[in-house]
Design a protein around this motif. Structure first.
Motif, mmCIF file in Angstrom:
data_model
loop_
_atom_site.group_PDB
_atom_site.id
_atom_site.type_symbol
_atom_site.label_atom_id
_atom_site.label_comp_id
_atom_site.label_asym_id
_atom_site.label_seq_id
_atom_site.Cartn_x
_atom_site.Cartn_y
_atom_site.Cartn_z
ATOM 1 N N GLN A 28 64.983 5.494 28.725
ATOM 2 C CA GLN A 28 64.887 4.091 28.467
ATOM 3 C C GLN A 28 63.890 3.501 27.485
ATOM 4 O O GLN A 28 63.946 4.114 26.581
ATOM 5 C CB GLN A 28 64.631 3.416 29.985
ATOM 6 N N SER A 29 63.065 2.910 27.930
ATOM 7 C CA SER A 29 61.901 2.302 26.858
ATOM 8 C C SER A 29 60.959 3.315 26.073
ATOM 9 O O SER A 29 60.730 3.094 25.318
ATOM 10 C CB SER A 29 61.193 1.248 27.461
ATOM 11 N N TYR A 46 71.109 -0.429 20.571
ATOM 12 C CA TYR A 46 70.019 -0.353 21.730
ATOM 13 C C TYR A 46 70.258 0.192 23.183
ATOM 14 O O TYR A 46 69.284 1.029 23.473
ATOM 15 C CB TYR A 46 69.381 -1.940 21.646
ATOM 16 N N TYR A 93 68.459 -3.658 38.051
ATOM 17 C CA TYR A 93 69.595 -4.749 37.233
ATOM 18 C C TYR A 93 70.185 -3.691 36.304
ATOM 19 O O TYR A 93 71.172 -4.405 35.666
ATOM 20 C CB TYR A 93 68.518 -5.657 36.554
ATOM 21 N N VAL A 130 61.970 2.088 32.250
ATOM 22 C CA VAL A 130 62.461 1.583 33.431
ATOM 23 C C VAL A 130 63.241 2.609 34.375
ATOM 24 O O VAL A 130 63.654 2.518 35.528
ATOM 25 C CB VAL A 130 63.224 0.214 33.414
ATOM 26 N N GLU A 155 74.687 -0.850 31.215
ATOM 27 C CA GLU A 155 73.800 -1.772 30.695
ATOM 28 C C GLU A 155 74.086 -2.651 29.739
ATOM 29 O O GLU A 155 73.924 -3.970 29.882
ATOM 30 C CB GLU A 155 72.258 -1.123 30.052
#
Ligand code: DON
Length: 306
Positions: free
Chosen positions: A66-67, A194, A30, A260, A163
Motif C-alpha cells: 500500500q502506501s 496508483y 474500506y 494501510v 480498490e
C-alpha cells in the motif's frame, strides 16, 4: 555496532510477546480485499549494515505494501524529473488523515506532501506522464527489485481491482486535482496506476532489503544518491505516518513509512533497514503492533536519529 545474536533473540521474544498481547487493532475495511486479512499476524525483518538479514514471525508472508510504495514512487520521480515535482506537491506534514480532501481546496490543489493520498496521486501522475501505466508500474517494480536484489516482487491484481471498485475518495481527490490542473493525465489513468502501485505485495524480508538503499547501507545499489536518500528520510520522518507522524517520531525516533496493509518501513540511516508487518491498524490507519514493534526495537538497539 549491534550484537546480532542478541538482537535475533530479542526479535523472537518480541514476536512471542506480540502474539500473547492479543491487541491487534482493526484491519482496513474500506478495501474489501484487505478487510479479509487475519489481523493476528506479525513479521519483522532487519537488514544490517554488515549484510546480515535477521527476521522473526511471518517474514516470508506477502502482504500489500500500500502506501509504503509511495516512498519508492517518489524516488523514481525524483530520478526522472528531479526537483520539478516540488512545484506540484509540498513538503509539509498535513496534520490530516491520509485520504483527506480538506486542505486541497484551501491550498489550491497543491497537496501538502507526497505521502498523503492527494500528494501520491500527483507523484504517480508525474511518473506516468508520457507513457502507458504498464511502463510506469514496471519502473517502480524494477526499482524495488534492484533495491531488494530479488525479482520475485509483483502486483496483486485482486487488491488493485478491489480498490478500483471502492476507491471513491481517491477518485474524488484525482478529479479535484485535475480541476486545479495538477494532473497531467486523465484521472482514470493516474488512478489505475496508483491503485496498482499500492497493490504491490512484498514480504518483510524483501521490504527490509529494499529499504537498504534508503538507509544507504554499505555496498547497496547506487539507485539513490545520498542527498535523495536524506530527503526521503526527512519526508518519512515528518509525513510518513500522516496525522500520526508526530506520535511515531516521539515513540520510535526513526523515519518510517506506513501502509494501510499493515506494513511499516523504518530506517536507521547508515545502520539498518527494518520492515515490520501486522495488518491491524491504529486510529491513524498505521499498523498498531507494527508501531509497537518498531518502538521496542528502537528501545532495545538504541537506534535513533535524535
Ligand atoms: O489510497 C489508499 O487509500 C490506499 N491504497 C493506500 C492508503 C494507505 O496505505 C494509508 N496508510 N496507512
Amino acid at each position: 555496532t549491534v550484537d546480532a545474536q542478541a538482537l535475533q533473540a530479542f526479535l523472537d521474544r518480541l514476536t512471542a510477546d506480540i502474539h500473547a498481547r492479543h491487541d491487534w487493532g482493526e484491519v482496513a475495511n474500506y478495501i474489501p480485499e484487505l478487510a479479509k486479512v487475519d489481523p493476528a499476524q506479525f513479521a519483522v525483518s532487519i537488514a544490517l549494515a554488515d549484510g546480515r538479514l535477521l527476521h522473526a514471525g511471518a517474514s516470508a508472508r506477502r502482504f500489500s505494501i500500500q502506501s509504503v510504495s509511495k516512498v519508492f514512487t517518489l524516488a523514481c520521480v525524483l530520478g526522472r524529473h528531479g526537483e520539478q515535482i516540488w512545484t506540484r506537491v509540498g513538503r509539509e506534514p498535513s496534520g490530516t488523515r491520509f485520504d483527506s480532501i480538506l486542505l486541497l481546496e484551501q491550498e489550491k490543489g497543491r497537496p501538502r506532501n507526497p505521502f498523503i493520498n492527494a500528494g501520491a496521486l500527483v507523484t504517480t501522475d508525474a511518473l506516468l506522464t508520457g507513457r502507458a501505466p504498464r511502463e510506469a508500474l514496471s519502473e517502480v517494480l524494477a526499482f524495488l527489485r534492484e533495491a531488494a536484489e530479488e525479482d520475485d516482487i509483483h502486483i496483486d491484481p485482486a487488491v488493485a481491482l478491489s480498490e478500483e471498485r471502492t476507491g471513491f475518495r481517491n477518485i474524488a481527490l484525482a478529479n479535484y486535482l485535475k480541476s486545479f490542473d495538477n494532473l497531467q493525465n486523465a484521472p482514470e489513468l493516474t488512478l489505475g496506476t496508483y491503485f496498482h502501485q499500492c497493490a504491490i505485495e512484498m514480504t518483510t524480508d524483501q521490504l527490509a532489503r529494499a529499504g537498504r538503499i534508503i538507509a544507504q547501507l554499505p555496498g547497496v545499489s547506487p539507485l539513490l544518491t545520498a542527498e535523495k536518500a536524506r530527503r526521503l528520510n526527512a519526508l518519512m520522518m515528518t509525513c510518513g505516518h500522516y496525522d500520526g507522524s508526530g506520535d511515531f517520531a516521539f515513540r520510535v525516533g526513526l523515519p518510517g513509512k506506513s501502509g494501510v496493509g499493515g506494513g511499516i518501513l523504518v530506517i536507521a540511516p547508515g545502520v539498518a533497514s527494518i520492515a515490520v508487518w501486522s495488518p491491524g491498524l491504529n486510529l491513524y490507519g498505521n499498523s498498531h503492533m507494527g508501531t509497537y514493534a518498531a518502538e521496542q526495537i528502537a528501545k532495545f538497539t538504541g537506534w535513533s536519529v535524535f
